[in-house]
Design an enzyme around this catalytic site. Structure first.
Site, short mmCIF file in Angstrom:
data_model
loop_
_atom_site.label_atom_id
_atom_site.label_comp_id
_atom_site.label_asym_id
_atom_site.label_seq_id
_atom_site.Cartn_x
_atom_site.Cartn_y
_atom_site.Cartn_z
N HIS A 518 1.77 63.37 76.17
CA HIS A 518 3.01 63.24 75.39
C HIS A 518 2.74 63.58 73.92
O HIS A 518 2.86 62.73 73.05
CB HIS A 518 3.60 61.83 75.53
CG HIS A 518 4.14 61.56 76.89
ND1 HIS A 518 3.39 60.97 77.89
CD2 HIS A 518 5.36 61.81 77.43
CE1 HIS A 518 4.12 60.85 78.98
NE2 HIS A 518 5.32 61.36 78.74
N HIS A 522 3.83 69.16 74.41
CA HIS A 522 4.86 68.78 75.38
C HIS A 522 6.25 68.86 74.73
O HIS A 522 7.20 69.37 75.35
CB HIS A 522 4.60 67.35 75.87
CG HIS A 522 5.73 66.75 76.65
ND1 HIS A 522 6.13 67.24 77.87
CD2 HIS A 522 6.57 65.71 76.36
CE1 HIS A 522 7.16 66.52 78.32
NE2 HIS A 522 7.44 65.59 77.42
N HIS A 556 12.03 63.99 71.25
CA HIS A 556 12.27 62.97 72.26
C HIS A 556 11.07 62.09 72.56
O HIS A 556 11.23 61.02 73.15
CB HIS A 556 12.76 63.63 73.56
CG HIS A 556 11.66 64.19 74.41
ND1 HIS A 556 10.99 65.36 74.10
CD2 HIS A 556 11.08 63.72 75.55
CE1 HIS A 556 10.08 65.60 75.03
NE2 HIS A 556 10.10 64.62 75.91
N ASP A 557 9.86 62.48 72.15
CA ASP A 557 8.67 61.65 72.39
C ASP A 557 7.89 61.38 71.10
O ASP A 557 6.67 61.16 71.14
CB ASP A 557 7.74 62.31 73.42
CG ASP A 557 8.13 61.97 74.85
OD1 ASP A 557 8.70 60.88 75.05
OD2 ASP A 557 7.87 62.78 75.76
N ASP A 667 12.77 67.81 80.29
CA ASP A 667 11.60 66.94 80.19
C ASP A 667 10.64 67.18 81.35
O ASP A 667 9.42 67.00 81.22
CB ASP A 667 12.06 65.49 80.18
CG ASP A 667 10.99 64.54 79.65
OD1 ASP A 667 10.01 65.03 79.04
OD2 ASP A 667 11.12 63.33 79.84
#
Length: 855
Positions: A518, A522, A556-557, A667
């Protein structure tokens, strides 16, 4: 032996001996008398007044005392009582202090505390208590209606003529209650007839009334609510000034209550600093006791000193903070009060040895009277308020009592102000810490210039292919590719600032941690997948929604720690304490907002206020959608709408469901990438999972099979279950709404076939191993107990495509993408021993332990 005395049954053995000497001598003399005569008892009571007082308090009911008082009033009026020894007992009827009325006033207080109590009922009880306390012959209660007229609400005497409902308007020169309601001031009169202020006399006509007291009932905002009218008839003594004083005291108490309410509202609604609270306390203290100046000193318990920064100079710029002064607690009037807790009311300061004259000599101000009082909080003295020079004389006992109540509120206000100051200092420290951390977590000027000097290409070949490998892009070039895609999406809507986009992109990259999966690579791959969907499909997302989808994928991460939500909760992480659900997703969104708030990072600054609010809401929705715990409900709703043919791009809720499903599809983008890419990067993703499993095992926990390094041989079964249970349903509903995304389904189906082949091969190898072990056991002369062959646990996913069982922990977002994340560098060429993308690789190629051999 018991004696029936004055209608009260008593036992002499129970009589307390408060005046033992006099009682003993007298009782010895009278006890020998064979017959107890009234004259003897009377003389005994005159000789022993303490005994009488004690006896009445302990053995006579309050109602009996009230009856005596009323009979005494009827017979003797209000004349002083002459005793046989010539002394006079003054008729002390300050009935606010009369114990007979205490119970009734407590009842009245209870009534006023009940919000459901009728107002007329409360005032009726008030009027009855007031009339009884002053031995009035009757009372009337008038209330004000909506037309600002007085009407009779209740009366006590039957000697009055039948009244009309309406008494009249509130105006002077009519009736007594109308006049009092008009002036809003209490009034005592002993000549009801002929007074020009109220020529009509009482509001309700009475034939015998001669003396009256009328008291207005006022609301806290000085709004008139009604009037209580008390009167005495002919033959009774007129009301005395003492009884009028009682009502003045009542009015003063009401004004004090209103004053304290105003103080409380003012202080507690505006606690911005300790200085503000101190200034307000000094201002209100002066108003309360009508003083010329006021000072407030706080106690420093560590150094045992008093200190102050704000002083009342008596000028226009009074209360301006000045240089702090300090002096020991054992000096001066304030020091004495702070040390002893004693209230000092000094009428002449210069005659008191504790007064320090130096201040007067320096300022030329003449101190005359001083009222100094301690301020407590939780039983400890925290400060001293000193008021100087009462305007109209010297400070009175009433001033002391009023300020004693005021000091309680001062203590609370100072305590909360101190807490506020501590919180404010902590907040400033936090801001400094955030500023320092932000400086180190933001891109620096060198990084910014390096990226800015790289030209953004006008076209990137094959970037819109679903098979495109974003992991093959060099780390230094990824920000340029991000800018290329972001610029393209921004052009759909409005202008943009390239400098802000560069800083934002580089800072986002910097805030991804160096974890195996992550990480920034990614995030880049997910953003590319969303860009592909936006550019290739015939969607009807709004430009704001397109921009929100892309930025959400990029962020998002953010700050992911390489651990699942379940692990964060089990390990009692501070993040889990802050966010009870979707722990990491909430953190990712808040981190995004933090970056946007940094100077030079707001890529949305050209949007309108409404658009800015909308895009943040959409980004939050999209990032939270990457939590697989929310995926199933979102996909189910979208699938149901699509199957019924009810989907509409004009419906905002339908579009938000597609956005949520698109986030999950992006994702999981590595699950539809070419097979060769998956097997090259399998060890990267599995290393992050295994690191969590190792940490869980060290804490005495059993990791789920995907996280368990000891079960690495079960990976093909897990991949099959994940593709069948999550990935394919997600891609299929996407293709149903957006047919151009069909390559996602095709790629996932192709990979599923290969994972199934590996899973079947693994199962066949296990069966062969079991058969060999069985044959070995049969040929041995002595039975050797072999350890049982490990079978797939109940947590292993069944490979049936129609009936797939998934372990619960697989639904966590961190385990969502079980494909593989490359190192942040160009991919190496595959080893020569590996098969091509179209053939089935050997088991050695798939399992991470053998892939390490290959490397």
């Amino acid at each position: 032996m018991s004696v029936e005395w004055l209608g009260v049954t008593c036992n002499p053995a129970l009589v307390p001996h408060h005046s033992s000497r006099s009682v003993h001598s007298s009782s010895t003399m009278y006890a020998r008398s064979p017959d107890l005569q009234p004259e003897t008892v009377t003389q005994f009571l005159f000789d022993n007044p303490d005994f009488l007082d004690s006896f009445v308090q302990q053995h006579v009911l309050e109602d009996k005392i009230r009856q005596w008082s009323q009979r005494k009033h009827k017979v003797q009026g209000h004349n002083p009582v002459a005793l046989t020894n010539g002394d006079l007992i003054k008729d002390q009827r300050s009935n606010w202090k009369n114990c007979v009325q205490s119970k009734k006033w407590r009842i009245l207080q209870d009534l006023t505390k009940d919000n459901t109590t009728n107002k007329a009922r409360v005032f009726t009880e008030l009027a009855a208590c007031a009339a009884e306390s002053v031995n009035a012959d009757g009372h009337n209660l008038y209330l004000v209606d909506e037309q600002n007229q007085l009407f009779l609400a209740s009366k006590s005497s039957r000697n009055q003529r039948a009244p009309t409902a309406c008494v009249g308007r509130i105006e002077p020169r009519t009736s007594l209650p109308a006049y009092v309601a008009y002036t809003k001031e209490s009034l005592l009169t002993n000549s009801l007839l002929g007074d020009p202020r109220f020529p009509l006399g009482m509001g309700v006509e009475t034939e015998r009334g001669v003396s009256a007291i009328a008291v207005p009932l006022l609301h806290g905002n000085n709004l008139i609510l009604g009037v209580v009218e008390l009167y005495r008839n002919y033959g009774s003594m007129p009301f005395s000034p003492e009884e009028e004083e009682m009502y003045n005291s009542m009015m003063k108490q009401r004004k004090l209550n209103d004053f304290l309410l105003a103080v409380t509202k003012s202080i507690f609604q505006d606690i911005v600093s300790m200085d503000t609270v101190i200034m307000k306390i000094m201002n209100y203290a002066k108003k309360l006791v009508i003083a010329d100046r006021a000072s407030l000193f706080l106690v420093d318990t560590k150094s045992r000193e008093l200190y102050a920064r704000i002083f009342d100079t008596g000028r226009v710029e009074e209360h301006i903070p000045q240089k702090e002064i300090r002096f020991p607690m054992d000096r001066g009037v304030a020091g004495h009060v702070a040390s002893t807790g004693e209230v000092l009311n000094i009428a002449d300061a210069y005659t008191d040895s504790r007064f320090n004259r130096d201040v007067d000599l320096q300022t030329g101000y003449r101190t005359k009277s001083i009222l100094c009082m301690p301020i407590y909080n939780r039983g400890n003295i925290i400060g001293v308020v000193q008021m100087v020079n009462k305007i109209d004389g010297v400070f009175t006992k009433a001033d002391e009592e009023s300020f004693e109540t005021f000091a309680i509120y001062c203590g609370l206000a100072l305590h909360h102000a101190k807490l506020y100051d501590k919180i404010r200092r902590s907040e400033q420290k936090y801001r400094v810490a955030v500023e320092v951390l932000s400086y180190h977590s933001q891109c620096n000027d060198e990084e910014y210039m390096l990226t800015k000097n790289v030209p953004i290409p006008s076209d990137i070949p094959d970037i819109l292919d679903y098979d495109y490998s974003p992991w093959a892009i060099d780390s230094d070039h990824k920000p340029v590719y991000v800018l290329y895609m972001m610029r393209d999406i921004f052009k759909m809507h409005s202008q943009f600032d390239l400098d802000d986009m560069i800083r934002f992109t580089l800072t986002v990259r910097k805030n991804y941690r160096n974890v195996p999966y992550h990480n920034w690579a990614h995030a880049f791959s997910v953003a590319h997948a969303m860009f592909t969907v936006i550019k290739t499909s015939e969607h009807r997302f709004t430009p704001i929604e397109c921009l929100a989808l892309y930025v959400a994928c990029l962020c998002h991460d953010l700050d992911h720690r390489g651990k699942t939500n379940a692990f964060m909760v089990k390990s009692a992480s501070p993040l889990a304490a802050i966010y009870s659900t979707s722990t990491m997703e909430h953190h990712h969104f808040n981190h995004t907002v933090t970056i946007l708030q940094n100077e030079g990072h707001n890529i949305f600054k050209h949007l309108t206020s409404a658009e800015y609010k909308q895009i943040l809401s959409d980004i939050r929705h999209c990032i939270l959608a990457t939590d697989l715990a929310l995926f199933f409900a979102n996909r189910s709703r979208l699938q149901d709408i699509a199957d019924k043919g009810e989907f509409s791009w004009d419906n905002a809720d339908h579009r938000r469901l597609v956005m949520a499903n698109s986030m999950t599809a992006a994702d999981l983008c590595s699950m539809y990438k070419p097979w060769k890419l998956q097997v090259q990067l399998v060890d990267v993703i599995m290393e992050e999972f295994w690191q969590q499993g190792d940490e869980e095992r060290s804490q005495g926990l059993t990791p789920m099979p995907m996280m368990d390094r000891q079960k690495k041989n079960e990976l093909p079964h897990l991949e099959v279950g994940f593709l069948v249970g999550i990935c394919l349903p997600c891609y299929e509903v996407m293709a149903q709404i957006l047919p151009e995304t069909k390559p996602m389904v095709n790629g996932a189906v192709a990979n599923l076939k290969k994972w199934r082949e590996l899973a079947d091969k693994e199962a066949l190898e296990k069966e062969k191993e079991k058969e060999r072990e069985k044959q070995t056991e049969e040929t041995q002369d002595e039975v050797i107990k072999e350890p049982p062959v490990t079978k797939p646990s109940d947590d292993v996913i069944v490979t049936s495509e129609k009936n797939t069982l998934l372990p619960a922990d697989v639904l966590d977002d961190s385990a969502s993408d079980t494909s593989f994340l490359a190192a942040d560098k160009p991919l190496p060429d595959p080893p020569s021993g590996r098969t091509s993308n179209t053939s089935v690789p050997s088991e050695k190629t798939v399992l991470s332990s053998q892939s390490e051999e290959s490397r």
